[in-house]
Design a protein around this motif. Sequence first.
Motif, short mmCIF file in Angstrom:
data_model
loop_
_atom_site.label_atom_id
_atom_site.label_comp_id
_atom_site.label_asym_id
_atom_site.label_seq_id
_atom_site.Cartn_x
_atom_site.Cartn_y
_atom_site.Cartn_z
N LEU A 70 -10.64 -4.86 0.23
CA LEU A 70 -11.32 -4.69 1.52
C LEU A 70 -10.70 -3.57 2.35
CD1 LEU A 70 -11.92 -8.42 2.56
CD2 LEU A 70 -13.66 -6.71 2.02
N LYS A 71 -9.40 -3.42 2.25
CA LYS A 71 -8.73 -2.33 2.98
C LYS A 71 -9.20 -0.99 2.44
CE LYS A 71 -5.90 -1.09 6.12
NZ LYS A 71 -6.42 -1.11 7.48
N THR A 72 -9.37 -0.87 1.12
CA THR A 72 -9.89 0.37 0.52
C THR A 72 -11.31 0.64 0.99
OG1 THR A 72 -8.50 0.06 -1.43
CG2 THR A 72 -10.39 1.54 -1.67
N VAL A 73 -12.13 -0.42 1.04
CA VAL A 73 -13.50 -0.27 1.52
C VAL A 73 -13.50 0.19 2.97
CG1 VAL A 73 -15.59 -1.57 2.12
CG2 VAL A 73 -14.51 -1.91 -0.11
N GLU A 74 -12.62 -0.38 3.79
CA GLU A 74 -12.53 0.00 5.20
C GLU A 74 -12.15 1.47 5.37
OE1 GLU A 74 -10.60 -1.69 9.32
OE2 GLU A 74 -9.44 -1.92 7.48
#
Length: 125
Positions: A70-74
Motif C-alpha cells: 500500500l505504501k508503494t501504491v501511495e
Amino acid sequence: MRLNQLDGGGGGGSAGGSPDLATAPAKKKAAANTIENELEPNTGKAAKWADSATTAAVAGFAGWATAAGLKTVETTWDKQVRTLLARLASEKTALRGTALSFSGQELDTRARIAGVRPASSITQY
C-alpha cells in the motif's frame, strides 16, 4: 509565370471547407478558468482524501506485506497526481497564452489593413 485568376475549385482553402481560421478566445478563457477553479482544486482534494485513507490502511496492516504494498501504491499515486496537476497547469497556461496570441495577432492585422491606402486617383474625390 503570372496568376491571373483562381483555379476552378475556388482555391485558397481546404477542399470544401472555409479558408478562414476561426478561434474563440472566450471559450479558451472559460476552459482555462474551469481548469483553475474546478479541476485543479478537486484533483487536489481527491488526492488528499486518498492519501488519508491509504495512510489509515497502511497503519491497519502494520507488520504485514500488504502495508508495504500500500505504501508503494501511495507513492505511485502521489507521483501521478503531481504529474496530472502539472499537466493541468500547463494546459491552462497554453489556453490563456493562445487566446492572447490570437487576439494580439488580430489587432496587429487590423492595424496593418487600416494602414493600407488605395493607390487610386478616385480617392481624391
